[in-house]
Design a protein around this motif. Sequence first.
Motif, mmCIF file in Angstrom:
data_model
loop_
_atom_site.group_PDB
_atom_site.id
_atom_site.type_symbol
_atom_site.label_atom_id
_atom_site.label_comp_id
_atom_site.label_asym_id
_atom_site.label_seq_id
_atom_site.Cartn_x
_atom_site.Cartn_y
_atom_site.Cartn_z
ATOM 1 N N ILE A 1 0.795 -1.093 -0.046
ATOM 2 C CA ILE A 1 0.048 -0.024 0.054
ATOM 3 C C ILE A 1 0.775 1.190 -0.003
ATOM 4 C CG2 ILE A 1 -1.479 1.186 1.456
ATOM 5 C CD1 ILE A 1 -2.980 -1.396 2.289
ATOM 6 N N ASP A 2 1.870 1.342 0.776
ATOM 7 C CA ASP A 2 2.873 2.613 0.873
ATOM 8 C C ASP A 2 3.427 2.674 -0.464
ATOM 9 O OD1 ASP A 2 2.388 3.010 3.648
ATOM 10 O OD2 ASP A 2 4.287 1.786 4.042
ATOM 11 N N VAL A 3 3.846 1.509 -1.197
ATOM 12 C CA VAL A 3 4.459 1.902 -2.356
ATOM 13 C C VAL A 3 3.583 2.156 -3.732
ATOM 14 C CG1 VAL A 3 5.726 0.617 -4.402
ATOM 15 C CG2 VAL A 3 6.481 0.426 -1.785
ATOM 16 N N THR A 4 2.228 1.847 -3.338
ATOM 17 C CA THR A 4 1.411 2.069 -4.520
ATOM 18 C C THR A 4 0.505 3.136 -4.261
ATOM 19 O OG1 THR A 4 1.094 -0.535 -4.498
ATOM 20 C CG2 THR A 4 -0.520 0.607 -5.820
ATOM 21 N N ALA A 5 0.040 3.563 -3.135
ATOM 22 C CA ALA A 5 -0.788 4.804 -2.709
ATOM 23 C C ALA A 5 -0.378 6.123 -3.618
ATOM 24 C CB ALA A 5 -1.096 4.840 -1.344
ATOM 25 N N LEU A 6 -1.257 6.591 -4.262
ATOM 26 C CA LEU A 6 -0.892 7.757 -5.031
ATOM 27 C C LEU A 6 -1.278 9.109 -3.925
ATOM 28 C CD1 LEU A 6 -2.189 7.148 -8.271
ATOM 29 C CD2 LEU A 6 0.179 6.893 -7.665
ATOM 30 N N ASN A 7 -2.238 8.879 -3.095
ATOM 31 C CA ASN A 7 -2.668 9.940 -2.238
ATOM 32 C C ASN A 7 -3.544 9.253 -0.998
ATOM 33 O OD1 ASN A 7 -5.408 9.584 -3.007
ATOM 34 N ND2 ASN A 7 -4.875 11.017 -4.772
ATOM 35 N N ASP A 8 -3.997 10.126 -0.088
ATOM 36 C CA ASP A 8 -4.520 9.417 1.083
ATOM 37 C C ASP A 8 -5.814 8.844 0.537
ATOM 38 O OD1 ASP A 8 -2.663 10.391 2.980
ATOM 39 O OD2 ASP A 8 -3.874 12.253 3.361
ATOM 40 N N GLN A 9 -6.800 9.373 -0.329
ATOM 41 C CA GLN A 9 -7.842 8.745 -0.807
ATOM 42 C C GLN A 9 -7.587 7.374 -1.408
ATOM 43 O OE1 GLN A 9 -10.086 11.256 -3.481
ATOM 44 N NE2 GLN A 9 -11.910 9.803 -3.543
ATOM 45 N N HIS A 10 -6.623 7.538 -2.053
ATOM 46 C CA HIS A 10 -6.164 6.226 -3.090
ATOM 47 C C HIS A 10 -5.722 5.113 -1.949
ATOM 48 C CE1 HIS A 10 -3.635 3.637 -5.697
ATOM 49 N NE2 HIS A 10 -4.630 3.282 -5.898
ATOM 50 N N ARG A 11 -4.978 5.550 -0.799
ATOM 51 C CA ARG A 11 -4.350 4.673 0.239
ATOM 52 C C ARG A 11 -5.764 4.047 1.054
ATOM 53 N NH1 ARG A 11 -0.048 4.161 2.776
ATOM 54 N NH2 ARG A 11 0.990 6.005 2.134
ATOM 55 N N ALA A 12 -6.631 4.975 1.175
ATOM 56 C CA ALA A 12 -7.915 4.292 1.997
ATOM 57 C C ALA A 12 -8.662 3.267 1.248
ATOM 58 C CB ALA A 12 -8.919 5.546 2.394
ATOM 59 N N ALA A 13 -8.618 3.483 -0.039
ATOM 60 C CA ALA A 13 -9.261 2.686 -1.082
ATOM 61 C C ALA A 13 -8.445 1.117 -1.157
ATOM 62 C CB ALA A 13 -9.472 3.105 -2.359
ATOM 63 N N LEU A 14 -7.105 1.192 -1.169
ATOM 64 C CA LEU A 14 -6.395 0.357 -1.188
ATOM 65 C C LEU A 14 -6.356 -0.746 0.137
ATOM 66 C CD1 LEU A 14 -3.190 1.519 -2.835
ATOM 67 C CD2 LEU A 14 -4.652 -0.175 -3.853
ATOM 68 N N GLN A 15 -6.476 0.162 1.345
ATOM 69 C CA GLN A 15 -6.812 -0.444 2.564
ATOM 70 C C GLN A 15 -7.795 -1.568 2.598
ATOM 71 O OE1 GLN A 15 -6.202 2.843 4.964
ATOM 72 N NE2 GLN A 15 -3.943 2.365 5.348
ATOM 73 N N SER A 16 -9.204 -0.773 2.132
ATOM 74 C CA SER A 16 -10.417 -1.718 2.075
ATOM 75 C C SER A 16 -10.285 -2.665 0.967
ATOM 76 C CB SER A 16 -11.441 -0.744 1.494
ATOM 77 O OG SER A 16 -11.451 0.278 2.448
ATOM 78 N N GLU A 17 -9.495 -2.408 -0.176
ATOM 79 C CA GLU A 17 -9.454 -3.661 -1.023
ATOM 80 C C GLU A 17 -8.861 -4.875 -0.379
ATOM 81 O OE1 GLU A 17 -7.173 -3.545 -4.974
ATOM 82 O OE2 GLU A 17 -8.494 -2.019 -4.899
ATOM 83 N N TRP A 18 -7.571 -4.451 0.183
ATOM 84 C CA TRP A 18 -6.824 -5.489 0.913
ATOM 85 C C TRP A 18 -7.706 -6.366 1.845
ATOM 86 C CZ3 TRP A 18 -2.524 -8.251 -0.466
ATOM 87 C CH2 TRP A 18 -2.052 -7.840 -1.744
ATOM 88 N N LYS A 19 -8.244 -5.515 2.617
ATOM 89 C CA LYS A 19 -9.250 -6.212 3.851
ATOM 90 C C LYS A 19 -10.208 -7.313 3.194
ATOM 91 C CE LYS A 19 -8.789 -2.619 7.287
ATOM 92 N NZ LYS A 19 -9.610 -1.436 8.035
#
Length: 171
Positions: A130-148
Amino acid sequence: QRQVMNSRGDILFARAIVLASGETEEHALPLFTDSFIGEGVNDLGVSFVGVGGDRAYLPFLRLAQEFGIPWLILSDGEEHAIAAVDDALKAVGEEPARTNPRVTILPNGTDFETLLATPDYEQALVEMIIDVTALNDQHRAALQSEWKAKPDKLAEIVRLLKSAKTKWARP
């Protein structure tokens, strides 16, 4: 000349070399080792070399023998990888991988990326991805949900680690 000197001539000055098949190992092993021993292994004269595939050990072994440089091999555990290491060892007059004290074979027929993807490291690896992939805070939150929501996180981690080794090796 082509396979070693043009790309890895620095190993001529090494006190020892650790050979592994790929880029993940070449980037990760020095970090692991530095963390374990508390100082830079490059400062001690140890070079970690990703030889560029299971079938690419031979020129490095020949150079090491010719120049009297101590060497070790970390081999993936799949049968085809061990057979490739055995071929290179035989060509330089060394005993086979399974009985050679300078060769460590990863357990359970696994490769390095799969070895890293364990339940103990799952959360850390997901966070790294997620740290490497996230483009911004909104993207980070979306990735976290996706991984969960992923049912088999470890399988997805292995797929990602293998798909872009140069992207994931250092992180």
